[in-house]
Design a protein around this motif. Structure first.
Motif, short mmCIF file in Angstrom:
data_model
loop_
_atom_site.label_atom_id
_atom_site.label_comp_id
_atom_site.label_asym_id
_atom_site.label_seq_id
_atom_site.Cartn_x
_atom_site.Cartn_y
_atom_site.Cartn_z
N ARG B 9 5.17 -3.78 7.11
CA ARG B 9 3.80 -3.49 6.87
C ARG B 9 3.38 -3.57 5.32
O ARG B 9 2.14 -4.23 5.36
CB ARG B 9 3.50 -1.81 7.39
CG ARG B 9 2.06 -1.49 7.67
CD ARG B 9 2.02 0.03 7.78
NE ARG B 9 2.32 0.82 6.77
CZ ARG B 9 2.42 2.08 6.75
NH1 ARG B 9 2.08 2.89 7.94
NH2 ARG B 9 2.66 2.95 5.75
N ARG B 10 4.22 -3.15 4.60
CA ARG B 10 3.78 -3.60 3.09
C ARG B 10 3.67 -4.85 2.86
O ARG B 10 2.76 -5.41 2.06
CB ARG B 10 5.07 -3.18 2.49
CG ARG B 10 4.83 -2.21 1.30
CD ARG B 10 5.79 -1.52 0.38
NE ARG B 10 6.67 -2.65 0.19
CZ ARG B 10 7.34 -2.69 -1.01
NH1 ARG B 10 7.44 -1.61 -1.83
NH2 ARG B 10 8.06 -3.81 -1.53
N ILE B 13 0.27 -6.40 4.26
CA ILE B 13 -0.92 -5.72 3.34
C ILE B 13 -0.79 -6.46 1.94
O ILE B 13 -1.90 -7.10 1.67
CB ILE B 13 -0.88 -4.26 2.99
CG1 ILE B 13 -1.11 -3.61 4.32
CG2 ILE B 13 -1.64 -3.79 1.77
CD1 ILE B 13 -0.96 -1.94 4.19
N SER B 30 -9.32 -1.09 -1.08
CA SER B 30 -8.58 -0.82 -0.03
C SER B 30 -9.36 -0.87 1.50
O SER B 30 -8.95 -0.93 2.62
CB SER B 30 -7.97 0.79 -0.10
OG SER B 30 -9.32 1.42 -0.41
N VAL B 33 -9.20 -4.23 3.17
CA VAL B 33 -7.77 -4.37 3.90
C VAL B 33 -7.64 -3.71 5.07
O VAL B 33 -7.50 -4.17 6.12
CB VAL B 33 -6.75 -3.85 2.98
CG1 VAL B 33 -5.41 -4.28 3.34
CG2 VAL B 33 -6.45 -4.62 1.55
N LEU B 37 -7.28 -4.95 8.81
CA LEU B 37 -6.42 -4.50 9.81
C LEU B 37 -6.87 -3.74 11.13
O LEU B 37 -6.39 -3.33 11.94
CB LEU B 37 -5.50 -3.54 9.08
CG LEU B 37 -4.39 -3.81 8.14
CD1 LEU B 37 -3.83 -2.67 7.40
CD2 LEU B 37 -3.45 -4.75 8.79
N ILE B 46 -3.82 2.86 3.15
CA ILE B 46 -3.87 1.67 2.22
C ILE B 46 -3.59 1.95 1.06
O ILE B 46 -2.81 1.37 0.03
CB ILE B 46 -4.97 0.76 2.62
CG1 ILE B 46 -5.25 0.51 3.91
CG2 ILE B 46 -4.90 -0.51 1.78
CD1 ILE B 46 -4.36 -0.28 4.77
#
Lengths: 349, 349
Positions: B9-10, B13, B30, B33, B37, B46
């Motif tokens: 997941r990191r 992102i 954030s 992002v 998603l 985030i």
DNA sequence: CGTTAGCACTCAACTATACAGAGTGCTAAC
DNA sequence: GTTAGCACTCTGTATAGTTGAGTGCTAACG
């Protein structure tokens, strides 16, 4: 005060304005000019004269309460009639020659270094239009058979300008035939350029009664192939970094973008330079005079160099219109002299 | 949720942030992002992850209330572990080949066009490290006496890579002697590069008992002079205009200045590229990894091309760190494949 | 424990306003 | 033809106020 005196004074003032603008890059006011003239005239009078110069199209006022900026026409008049041409002294010429350090170099490397030196010296971009064999006079041609159907054609313009190409041929050729063919070309065509040599052979092909018809045909076939991929001339550009560092391009960086883009299209610039160099002597083009989109903010100064008596290429400097024309002119001129001397001396030994 | 899931997941992102930054050139927040998603996570979450990424050294915050910007390490991690490598399809490869239009061209012209095409395609600067005879394998050497003390030395690496130099010799040499000497070099030294050929001859000079001592000595003398002015490789750079047009250089135009200046010093960059190309495969260098003053804001992607099995040169793309790595990587890779194919096909016939 | 809504806080970027100063054009006097 | 004087214009800069994007933190929730 008669007309000539008045005109001379006008010129003087135009010169002062341009020379100030060249270093400061910002509009020049009447007060500054008056100070430069050591108060032989007051700023009010200068202002009157500036109005004249503006009406004549030599100056432009960005807005009401600003000083004046030279126009393209102003620069043109300045370089034609106002500026006093400087020349490099013998000491500076010697230094320039030293910068080239012409040891163990071929022509291309010498010219590249000349470009770098000129760029360094003027703090602008420098360019070199370098000769290739194609437009040089034939000194010698060698034909070396490599195999039955492949022949190596070596074109020698001088010690340092040589091109070689492998040519596929239809009918096989013996070593002796090759030697004979080469001798034929060498003796018949001495003194022409390689380009002209092709033309001459083509003409003789048409006059079918030529007693050497067969030799001519074979020569033509081989030379055409050998020269087909050889460019007429090449262009080096050195030191564009100096130009994009100038305030006119820093303020509006899309100008820098279009400038670099235009320069990537070498062919157009080359055609223009070719024409200028053909005239002989130092040529200067200012702003729109270059007639190339993207170079409206630029000027160049260029002059041909020679080997012996033959003009074979050119050097020049490209920069913003706002450039130190006398200085750059003298550098370009000096560098061309320097290159001519070195190449000629080289050719001699 | 296990560790691997969290890490994935990191990465995802980080990828989104970098890909957004590449197109917008401004810090990514954030909220953006979270939207990308499709609200599978809230912006608050985030933000927590972004703090992690910042602590890991992958992101940087220009100031407290701004979004995040990738660091050099962030880009590095992205290209190594996050981005999915794209490849050009056969259709795109065909188009690329078409752009080169390899008719009636020599190697240099082909490579120059390849650079132009790559630059156009990626909208960044492209460079080509072009081979010269010096590092190519000897295919054939011809010696042609021009006069008593001058000999023409022709070095043939392949049909399209030929260099010729006139060499002054001490003792006169007949045509037959020249032929014999050339045959000696050709038979003894096939398969070496011209550079290695010199080394080999030098070694044999030292072992004085060599039965061909005299031939070796003469060969060495001539070849050393012939190769002395031949560069190891050359560098073409095309399309710098695209790079200076990027916002990072428009905002601060002294960066553009220093960048162009650094590129004028070709040697340093060439050394670095030489090393990267030696490793083989696609290499990417990001920002400071280039270790050249003036290129801190840039990255390049480069890969070697070959003739047959021999790696003879390289192509690459140079741009701001903020570049579309997957796309540029695939273009560079495709272009190298394309060049290799063309050159190899050429060599074959 | 990971996730989330809510909220106060920060800081660059933008806008409005005022002001200083450089430079001009015009006029009247010399 | 030249000049001093003066009103006028316009840019560049400094100042202050406002906006808004984005954060970090906290407390509540499943």
């Amino acid at each position: 005060m008669n007309v000539s005196d008045l005109e001379q004074r006008r010129n003087k003032i135009l010169g002062l304005i341009i020379e100030a603008y060249v270093v400061t890059a910002s509009p020049v006011g009447s007060e500054y000019v008056a100070k430069k003239l050591r108060s032989s005239l007051s700023s009010a009078t200068i202002r009157n004269i500036m109005v004249d110069l503006e009406e004549a199209g030599f100056l432009h006022q960005p807005h009401t309460s600003a000083g004046r900026v030279p126009t393209d026409r102003g620069y043109r008049y300045y370089v034609d009639a106002v500026m006093d041409p400087r020349h490099l002294g013998p000491e500076q010429m010697r230094q320039m020659e030293l910068m080239l350090q012409p040891t163990e170099l071929d022509v291309d490397q010498l010219l590249e270094r000349a470009g770098a030196a000129l760029s360094e010296l003027t703090q602008q971009a420098a360019f070199v239009v370098a000769p290739t064999v194609k437009q040089s006079t034939v000194k010698q041609i060698e034909l070396v058979p490599l195999s039955v159907r492949r022949i190596l054609c070596v074109l020698i313009a001088n010690e340092e300008m040589i091109a070689s190409h492998v040519v596929e041929i239809q009918e096989p050729m013996t070593k002796d035939e090759a030697t004979a063919l080469a001798r034929f070309i060498n003796t018949e065509m001495a003194g022409l350029s390689f380009g002209d040599l092709l033309d001459s052979l083509e003409r003789r092909m048409l006059a079918q009664n030529d007693s050497f018809y067969h030799l001519v045909k074979r020569s033509l076939n081989i030379l055409q192939h050998a020269l087909s991929t050889e460019p007429n001339e090449r262009l080096f550009v050195e030191g564009m970094n100096y130009v994009v560092a100038q305030p006119e391009f820093r303020r509006d960086s899309r100008k820098a973008h279009t400038l670099l883009k235009s320069l990537d299209e070498e062919h157009e610039l080359l055609a223009r330079l070719h024409h200028d160099l053909g005239v002989g002597g130092v040529r200067m083009r200012i702003g729109r005079e270059i007639q190339m989109p993207g170079l409206e903010e630029c000027s160049y100064v260029t002059t041909p160099f020679a080997i012996g008596e033959d003009m074979v290429g050119g050097v020049g400097v490209l920069g913003p219109k706002r450039m130190d024309y006398p200085h750059i002119r003298s550098c370009v001129e000096g560098m061309a002299r320097c290159i001519t001397e070195l190449l000629t001396r080289w050719e001699g030994n």
